[in-house]
Design an enzyme around this catalytic site. Sequence first.
Site, mmCIF file in Angstrom:
data_model
loop_
_atom_site.group_PDB
_atom_site.id
_atom_site.type_symbol
_atom_site.label_atom_id
_atom_site.label_comp_id
_atom_site.label_asym_id
_atom_site.label_seq_id
_atom_site.Cartn_x
_atom_site.Cartn_y
_atom_site.Cartn_z
ATOM 1 N N ARG A 62 -4.264 4.466 3.417
ATOM 2 C CA ARG A 62 -3.480 3.779 2.390
ATOM 3 C C ARG A 62 -2.067 3.492 2.889
ATOM 4 N NH1 ARG A 62 -1.548 5.828 -3.209
ATOM 5 N NH2 ARG A 62 -1.362 3.903 -4.390
ATOM 6 N N HIS A 66 -0.373 -0.185 2.900
ATOM 7 C CA HIS A 66 0.876 -0.435 2.190
ATOM 8 C C HIS A 66 1.977 -0.880 3.144
ATOM 9 C CE1 HIS A 66 0.434 1.340 -2.060
ATOM 10 N NE2 HIS A 66 -0.786 1.161 -1.569
ATOM 11 N N ASN A 93 4.860 2.696 -4.325
ATOM 12 C CA ASN A 93 4.606 3.582 -3.190
ATOM 13 C C ASN A 93 4.781 5.060 -3.512
ATOM 14 O OD1 ASN A 93 3.878 1.663 -1.265
ATOM 15 N ND2 ASN A 93 5.988 1.265 -0.667
ATOM 16 N N HIS A 193 -11.902 2.509 -0.390
ATOM 17 C CA HIS A 193 -11.897 3.312 -1.615
ATOM 18 C C HIS A 193 -13.060 4.296 -1.666
ATOM 19 C CE1 HIS A 193 -9.241 0.297 -4.079
ATOM 20 N NE2 HIS A 193 -8.598 0.895 -3.100
#
Length: 326
Positions: A62, A66, A93, A193
């Site tokens: 992740r 990001h 974040n 995911h």
Amino acid sequence: MAAMAMRVVLSLTLLFILIGVAQAQLSLNFYNSTCPNVEQIVRQAVTLKFNQTFVTVPATLRLFFHDCFVQGCDASVMIASASGDAEKDAEDNLSLAGDGFDTVVKAKQAVEAQCPGIVSCADVLAIAARDVVVLARGPNFAVELGRRDGLISKASLVAGNLPGPNFNLSELNAMFEKNNLTQTEMIALSGAHTVGFSHCNRFANRLSNFSATSNVDPSLDSDYAQQLIDACPQNVDPRVAVDMDPITPRKMDNVYYQNLVNHKGLFTSDQVLFTDPLSQPTVSGFANDNHGFKKAFAAAMVQLGRVGVKTGVLGEIRTDCTAFNS
């Protein structure tokens, strides 16, 4: 005036040439002569962290995503700010797990001990992201290297650059297209995911009043909805998190897509990939072909790693991933 205008044109032309050359410098053997063991060094550090906690996997993945979607893959998300206005401090974040940051910091420290001032934090993060995929029994793939670290990290630059849990297919496609990623690559990357987790407030809107399955999102399987209601009652501790893949939460596989087919996608932005007829065939294909999903995921990760990279004369090579060089 004419001479000045000509100088401006020449300067701009030179800048575009430099940027073009820089973009071309990502390569599989970038550190062959300067830090030939970099991938082994990072792998050892990542594996050590993984052996301490599985959270290392979704946290690092992740973090990479990001980072790349805000100003490109330049490790700007790693910067810490005493005033709390760096990229990592943005609202979108705040839920990034600390284990991802710790993984990159420790891997970079290990690299610096053997190859000081050579390897960027951006490249360490890219390698680490690949390594956690492999540790979760996902696909192995070669990582292109040569990124440099960004010189800007501001919380104000994050808003509007990361997909939200309530996005529909058009919104997802628009955001990924902005980063030169196709719909198929978006769907493949969503497969991350399968090893992620989420706090209750990120999908609370789908459970309505958290007490009766009759009030839940109709695209959500009723039994799965009840499981979520049980895990996330009203006034639940905001630190409570649930696995995004309730079947194989510690394995990088295509069960995520099978869950979508069975209406067990945690986020609206997950389930819409199956309910929307434009993306449903791809989801069904991945649900029926684990090898096909892994191949697509590996290719999409390589493409993600190219987003907005700074190479050549751009950026810097940070000594400490959490601070700009002085």
